[in-house]
Structures are given as structure tokens and as C-alpha cells.
Design a protein around this motif. Structure first.
Motif, PDB file in Angstrom:
ATOM      1  N   THR A 158      -5.361 -42.679   0.185  1.00 27.93           N
ATOM      2  CA  THR A 158      -6.215 -42.411   1.192  1.00 27.93           C
ATOM      3  C   THR A 158      -4.926 -43.334   2.445  1.00 27.93           C
ATOM      4  O   THR A 158      -5.295 -43.312   3.932  1.00 27.93           O
ATOM      5  CB  THR A 158      -6.707 -43.395   1.040  1.00 27.93           C
ATOM      6  OG1 THR A 158      -6.681 -44.860   1.113  1.00 27.93           O
ATOM      7  CG2 THR A 158      -8.212 -42.738   0.398  1.00 27.93           C
ATOM      8  N   LEU A 160      -1.870 -42.939   5.106  1.00 31.14           N
ATOM      9  CA  LEU A 160      -1.355 -41.769   5.518  1.00 31.14           C
ATOM     10  C   LEU A 160      -0.552 -42.763   6.367  1.00 31.14           C
ATOM     11  O   LEU A 160      -0.738 -43.588   7.439  1.00 31.14           O
ATOM     12  CB  LEU A 160      -2.376 -41.211   6.646  1.00 31.14           C
ATOM     13  CG  LEU A 160      -2.087 -40.084   7.799  1.00 31.14           C
ATOM     14  CD1 LEU A 160      -1.169 -38.810   6.811  1.00 31.14           C
ATOM     15  CD2 LEU A 160      -2.577 -39.180   8.246  1.00 31.14           C
ATOM     16  N   TRP A 171      -0.080 -35.282   0.884  1.00 31.70           N
ATOM     17  CA  TRP A 171      -0.569 -34.666   1.423  1.00 31.70           C
ATOM     18  C   TRP A 171      -0.754 -33.397   1.862  1.00 31.70           C
ATOM     19  O   TRP A 171       0.134 -32.880   2.720  1.00 31.70           O
ATOM     20  CB  TRP A 171      -0.922 -35.350   3.340  1.00 31.70           C
ATOM     21  CG  TRP A 171      -1.831 -36.915   2.892  1.00 31.70           C
ATOM     22  CD1 TRP A 171      -0.416 -38.141   2.336  1.00 31.70           C
ATOM     23  CD2 TRP A 171      -3.084 -37.966   3.656  1.00 31.70           C
ATOM     24  NE1 TRP A 171      -1.332 -38.969   3.048  1.00 31.70           N
ATOM     25  CE2 TRP A 171      -2.994 -38.460   2.544  1.00 31.70           C
ATOM     26  CE3 TRP A 171      -3.993 -37.029   3.869  1.00 31.70           C
ATOM     27  CZ2 TRP A 171      -3.094 -39.329   3.180  1.00 31.70           C
ATOM     28  CZ3 TRP A 171      -5.011 -37.829   3.708  1.00 31.70           C
ATOM     29  CH2 TRP A 171      -4.977 -39.383   3.685  1.00 31.70           C
ATOM     30  N   ASP A 175      -6.242 -29.669   0.198  1.00 28.17           N
ATOM     31  CA  ASP A 175      -6.831 -31.057   0.331  1.00 28.17           C
ATOM     32  C   ASP A 175      -8.145 -30.970   1.060  1.00 28.17           C
ATOM     33  O   ASP A 175      -8.038 -31.115   2.131  1.00 28.17           O
ATOM     34  CB  ASP A 175      -5.496 -32.771  -0.031  1.00 28.17           C
ATOM     35  CG  ASP A 175      -4.781 -32.024  -0.472  1.00 28.17           C
ATOM     36  OD1 ASP A 175      -4.542 -31.710  -1.136  1.00 28.17           O
ATOM     37  OD2 ASP A 175      -3.998 -32.721  -0.646  1.00 28.17           O
ATOM     38  N   VAL A 177     -10.912 -33.605   2.560  1.00 24.76           N
ATOM     39  CA  VAL A 177     -10.221 -35.649   3.191  1.00 24.76           C
ATOM     40  C   VAL A 177     -11.880 -35.963   3.469  1.00 24.76           C
ATOM     41  O   VAL A 177     -12.728 -35.268   4.288  1.00 24.76           O
ATOM     42  CB  VAL A 177      -9.309 -35.554   4.440  1.00 24.76           C
ATOM     43  CG1 VAL A 177      -8.814 -37.475   4.952  1.00 24.76           C
ATOM     44  CG2 VAL A 177      -8.288 -34.919   3.450  1.00 24.76           C
ATOM     45  N   LEU A 189      -7.520 -29.791   4.265  1.00 21.98           N
ATOM     46  CA  LEU A 189      -6.378 -30.234   5.161  1.00 21.98           C
ATOM     47  C   LEU A 189      -5.498 -28.288   5.570  1.00 21.98           C
ATOM     48  O   LEU A 189      -5.906 -27.892   4.654  1.00 21.98           O
ATOM     49  CB  LEU A 189      -4.969 -30.453   4.631  1.00 21.98           C
ATOM     50  CG  LEU A 189      -6.249 -32.339   4.725  1.00 21.98           C
ATOM     51  CD1 LEU A 189      -4.956 -33.356   3.423  1.00 21.98           C
ATOM     52  CD2 LEU A 189      -6.387 -33.154   5.993  1.00 21.98           C
ATOM     53  N   LEU A 215      -6.582 -35.069  11.553  1.00 22.79           N
ATOM     54  CA  LEU A 215      -6.904 -36.222  10.381  1.00 22.79           C
ATOM     55  C   LEU A 215      -6.729 -37.346  10.936  1.00 22.79           C
ATOM     56  O   LEU A 215      -6.783 -38.596  10.628  1.00 22.79           O
ATOM     57  CB  LEU A 215      -6.288 -35.551   9.237  1.00 22.79           C
ATOM     58  CG  LEU A 215      -5.925 -36.497   8.134  1.00 22.79           C
ATOM     59  CD1 LEU A 215      -6.202 -37.218   7.632  1.00 22.79           C
ATOM     60  CD2 LEU A 215      -4.456 -36.139   7.694  1.00 22.79           C
ATOM     61  N   SER A 219      -9.313 -40.763  11.031  1.00 24.58           N
ATOM     62  CA  SER A 219      -8.817 -41.953  10.808  1.00 24.58           C
ATOM     63  C   SER A 219      -8.334 -43.412  12.280  1.00 24.58           C
ATOM     64  O   SER A 219      -8.555 -44.566  11.086  1.00 24.58           O
ATOM     65  CB  SER A 219      -7.638 -41.610   9.845  1.00 24.58           C
ATOM     66  OG  SER A 219      -6.399 -41.443  10.702  1.00 24.58           O
ATOM     67  N   ILE A 225     -10.266 -43.304   6.167  1.00 24.53           N
ATOM     68  CA  ILE A 225     -10.799 -42.850   4.780  1.00 24.53           C
ATOM     69  C   ILE A 225     -10.465 -42.791   4.324  1.00 24.53           C
ATOM     70  O   ILE A 225     -10.215 -44.528   3.374  1.00 24.53           O
ATOM     71  CB  ILE A 225      -9.093 -41.507   4.653  1.00 24.53           C
ATOM     72  CG1 ILE A 225      -8.624 -40.782   6.184  1.00 24.53           C
ATOM     73  CG2 ILE A 225      -9.100 -41.042   3.604  1.00 24.53           C
ATOM     74  CD1 ILE A 225      -6.765 -40.815   5.797  1.00 24.53           C
ATOM     75  N   HIS A 228      -9.453 -38.921  -0.817  1.00 23.69           N
ATOM     76  CA  HIS A 228      -8.843 -37.874   0.003  1.00 23.69           C
ATOM     77  C   HIS A 228      -8.620 -37.394  -1.509  1.00 23.69           C
ATOM     78  O   HIS A 228      -8.141 -37.815  -2.760  1.00 23.69           O
ATOM     79  CB  HIS A 228      -7.286 -38.430  -0.140  1.00 23.69           C
ATOM     80  CG  HIS A 228      -5.934 -37.233  -0.350  1.00 23.69           C
ATOM     81  ND1 HIS A 228      -4.819 -37.724  -0.081  1.00 23.69           N
ATOM     82  CD2 HIS A 228      -5.894 -36.278   0.002  1.00 23.69           C
ATOM     83  CE1 HIS A 228      -4.044 -36.869   0.042  1.00 23.69           C
ATOM     84  NE2 HIS A 228      -4.347 -36.181  -0.441  1.00 23.69           N
ATOM     85  N   ARG A 230      -7.650 -33.285  -4.137  1.00 19.83           N
ATOM     86  CA  ARG A 230      -7.186 -32.587  -4.257  1.00 19.83           C
ATOM     87  C   ARG A 230      -8.121 -31.283  -5.204  1.00 19.83           C
ATOM     88  O   ARG A 230      -8.291 -31.841  -6.704  1.00 19.83           O
ATOM     89  CB  ARG A 230      -5.949 -32.266  -5.118  1.00 19.83           C
ATOM     90  CG  ARG A 230      -4.670 -30.830  -5.020  1.00 19.83           C
ATOM     91  CD  ARG A 230      -3.245 -31.222  -4.576  1.00 19.83           C
ATOM     92  NE  ARG A 230      -3.113 -31.851  -4.039  1.00 19.83           N
ATOM     93  CZ  ARG A 230      -1.918 -32.893  -3.636  1.00 19.83           C
ATOM     94  NH1 ARG A 230      -0.968 -32.515  -4.944  1.00 19.83           N
ATOM     95  NH2 ARG A 230      -2.069 -33.024  -2.659  1.00 19.83           N
TER      96      ARG A 230
END
Length: 241
Positions: A158, A160, A171, A175, A177, A189, A215, A219, A225, A228, A230
Motif C-alpha cells: 500500500t 506508493l 503497481w 490492480d 486499489v 489502475l 491514485l 491517497s 490506501i 491493493h 491483483r
């Protein structure tokens, strides 16, 4: 008007124009289009795609999720938060969670059925429900999706870090979020990145879905966030973005 007065006027005008120009560029550097067109060195991050094709349409799940989310941007359903007796909002309406389940449906996954089934089997794992499931709305609530995805998807960082290739490699376009209080939110994303390598986000915010620098903005200015993920977890590097 004397030459002295004219000089003062010209000087004042020049100073004003410089201030306006400075303010413009400071603003412009934060907006998606200007960040995309920036002449600074672009951070290049490998884009990963799923090796799975759930709906057998010849398009991998990662690309299907991105394409499905972009279709929401193109359709431009009006942002409207409401409760629906059959669970599904009209096609011309939706909120942030509707972008996600519609993108999943485009990829061949019935997210509503998956969430409802998991809630039924693991009721105590869903704090937001408080022991009272409601299939008409449960799959459209961000906290429930946080609980579901954390249990059934590949959980990622989480943190970034713009400009950090190693961090940004985690990222990826496709994905999901999720953001917590005070402004719970969710988005998918994009495979488009800004000059610092931060992916854009496809999400419903404001009047209709959009693909922008949400994003980083969300955040930084609105909510942290909290998840996160996938879906699915298996990927292979196939392109550079």
C-alpha cells in the motif's frame, strides 16, 4: 503619461504576467495531461499481464479488467448512490464499486455472486455487515470488497513511491486499489502512467467515471490506501509502459 509612469506600468504588467505564468505551471504540473506531456525523463515500468483468460475471449484477464473499466468511462453513467431491490443499478447509473464489478463482468467474473457466496460462508469476516447480509448492497460497499479481496486475491503493498521503479513495479494496470475513511473509495489502475511512473486510476468520482491521476491525488489528499490487490495473482511481463 510620462516615460517614468510608462516604465512603472510596464514593469507592473511584466511582474503580473510572471506571477500568472508561475501559478499556471505550478498548477499544470499536477494535472494528468501536463504530467503526460512533461519533458522530464519518464519513469519506465514493466507492465505485467495475467496469463489467465477467464471468459476465453482471447484477451487476458488484466487487459479485460482495464478495458471493462474504460468502457465505463466511455459510457459515462451518472454518479448516483442508491439502494436497488434487485442489487443492480440501472446501466446509466453507478458509483465507484459499480465500475469494479462491471469491469469484472467484462472479464468473465460475477463479482456479486463471488462476494455474496463468501459472505454466506464467512459471515464473521465481514465487519461492515454486522451479522446481517444484504445481497442487494453488500457487493457495492467498499469495506466488504476490502475483506473479500484480502482473502481471495494477491495482496500487494500500500506504499506508493513516485519515481521509484522497484516500488512502482508492484503497481500494475488492472490492480484494484481501495481507500479507507474518511472517504472510502475503490478504483482499477490504468496501464497509463504519469512522468513519475505512477499509474492513472479508472474510477467513478464526481459526475461520472474517469481515468486520471486519482491514485496519487486520493491517497495524498483524501484517504489512505487500505488495500491493493491483483486478480488473479498469476502474471507475466509482456510490455513496457
Amino acid at each position: 503619461m510620462t516615460s517614468f509612469t510608462r516604465s512603472i506600468g510596464i514593469g507592473f504588467l511584466a511582474a503580473t504576467l510572471l506571477l500568472i505564468a508561475g501559478a499556471f505551471w505550478k498548477f499544470a504540473d499536477t494535472r494528468p495531461i501536463f504530467r503526460l506531456l512533461s519533458t522530464h525523463s519518464r519513469i519506465v515500468v514493466p507492465q505485467e499481464y495475467s496469463s489467465h483468460d477467464q471468459d476465453k475471449d482471447g484477451v487476458n484477464d488484466t487487459q479485460d479488467l482495464i478495458d471493462g473499466a474504460r468502457k465505463e468511462v466511455a459510457r459515462a453513467p451518472v454518479y448516483r448512490s442508491a439502494y436497488y431491490q434487485d442489487g443492480l443499478p440501472p446501466e446509466d447509473e453507478g458509483v465507484c464499486t459499480d465500475v469494479v464489478w462491471r469491469a469484472f463482468l467484462h472479464a468473465g467474473y460475477d463479482l456479486k455472486s463471488l462476494v455474496d457466496s463468501d459472505i454466506k460462508s464467512h459471515l464473521s469476516a465481514y465487519d461492515r455487515i454486522q451479522g446481517k447480509p444484504d445481497p442487494n448492497i453488500d457487493f457495492r460497499r467498499v469495506p466488504n470488497l476490502v475483506d473479500f479481496f484480502k482473502s481471495h486475491a494477491h495482496v500487494l503493498t500500500t506504499e506508493l513511491k513516485p519515481g521509484d521503479v522497484q516500488n512502482l513495479a508492484e503497481w500494475q494496470g488492472g490492480d484494484i486499489v481501495m481507500f479507507g475513511a474518511p472517504a472510502p473509495h475503490i478504483g482499477i489502475l490504468s496501464d497509463v502512467r504519469d512522468v513519475d511512473g505512477v499509474p492513472f486510476m479508472i474510477h467513478a468520482s464526481g459526475s461520472s467515471p474517469k481515468e486520471d491521476d486519482g491514485l496519487l491525488y486520493w491517497s495524498t489528499h483524501l484517504s489512505p490506501i487500505v488495500a491493493h490487490i491483483r486478480w488473479p495473482a498469476v502474471t507475466t511481463t509482456t510490455a513496457l509502459r
